[in-house]
Design an enzyme around this catalytic site. Sequence first.
Site, PDB file in Angstrom:
ATOM      1  CG  HIS A 134      50.301 -41.098  74.386  1.00 35.23           C
ATOM      2  ND1 HIS A 134      49.502 -40.457  73.468  1.00 35.23           N
ATOM      3  CD2 HIS A 134      51.575 -40.698  74.129  1.00 35.23           C
ATOM      4  CE1 HIS A 134      50.246 -39.716  72.667  1.00 35.23           C
ATOM      5  NE2 HIS A 134      51.510 -39.842  73.050  1.00 35.23           N
TER       6      HIS A 134
ATOM      7  CB  SER B  24      28.475 -42.622  97.131  1.00 33.08           C
ATOM      8  OG  SER B  24      27.406 -43.298  96.500  1.00 33.08           O
TER       9      SER B  24
END
Length: 462
Positions: free
Chosen positions: A159, A282
């Site tokens: 989780h 980027s």
Amino acid sequence: MPIPTSSSTAIDSLLFRDAFGTPAMRAVFADVSTVQRYIEVEVALARAQAACGMIPSAAAQTIAAEAQLSRIDFDKMREETDIVGYPILPLVHQLSSLCGDAGRYVHWGATTQDIMDTASVLQVRAGLDLVEADLVQVRGALRRLVETHRDTAMAGRTHLQHALPVTFGYKAAVWLTMFDRHQVRLAQLRERVELVQLGGAAGTLASMGEGGLAVQDGLARELGLHVAPTPWHVARDGFAEAVNLLALITGSLGKVALDIMMMASTEFGEVYEPFVKGRGASSTMPQKRNPISSELMLAAAKAVRQHAGLMVDGMVQDFERATGPWHAEWIAIPESFILTAGALHQAKFALNGLIVDVDRMRDNLRLTNGLIVAEAVMMALAPAMGRQPAHDVVYDACRLACDESIGLAAALARFPQVTAQFDADAIAAMTDPANYLGQARAFAQRAHDASLSLDATRGDRA
């Protein structure tokens, strides 16, 4: 400079085709390869029929000699295909003309789908060969990770939270076993997929009379294919199984990709894809190093999954010749194979050069200052206290550790129920994550050895 012609789809795009596919797999499903497969089937059919005495041997020899891809007028074939709706009749027109008097025996007693389906089987077989070879390489890369990092402790997460310590070798072993199973699945499905299709107009081979079954057997031998008990032109489970296997393979690649992407995030910083200058950069943020291969693997998994569903939907066909579902395969099969090849290519790059930051894994493992092994303490206390009382004590100790920002060992030392059973050294040992790896090392080794055994078995069969 002139503007280059280009495609409108990612798998054929001048910009994206090598991100979402490979030249080898595109070549398998290229137009010229497809038409070559049609010709190959037509020639094999003529040879099989000649061997059975259904057509003259001289005619089959002429068809084999004259039916050459280089002599096909593709513009004319494309124009006629637009009119007819299928490419086989336009091809037969040209082949018949090229073969002169022998041309009357081209496509003797066959139907369009016989030729197209069998040609597709030949392409699928070639595509599976490429996928199989890539799987071997991906599994090899994973085995090396398992072997190298069998003892590399790290935080296991459930989780998205710290759960228990594992090793990176164990994590890689879980990945490896998926692809081992895919390797087995691929070998098993071949005999169900690599089937000749010859049934004539309605699947009864009525056009070939009593010699139909012999021709079917002969065609299969010519092409190195198997024969099913009945024609399968409306029983599409074989092709559906093949594409669904590709969905399983890319699904597993997607799971690996998601793990890598999350572990490569700044907050985790545990693994990185291989460094290539400029890759993952980027346009505005010079510090970025995006996990490009993993992103492409994940995208391919999503796309192939959709095609897998399309193939299953296409199994619902009407009577003895479908009115539409078959056509959907012309989209799903080539794209699924090309996307899978692209994803496997990206996986080979990422996994063969994966950068593993062992120090960061160790730091992250100790991030909660012992809380990750709360279960270890509970299980150690349980024999003396009972499981539930032990759970409650450790639960309270964890809350104390969190509230006061202290380590679990320090918190446990404040509980008489704990100190009555263990001294400071024992508590320290219990709260050391490296001492609670369970069978992670053993699982990793077992997966590694089983994978090697699988390859040895495959080698023996070959």
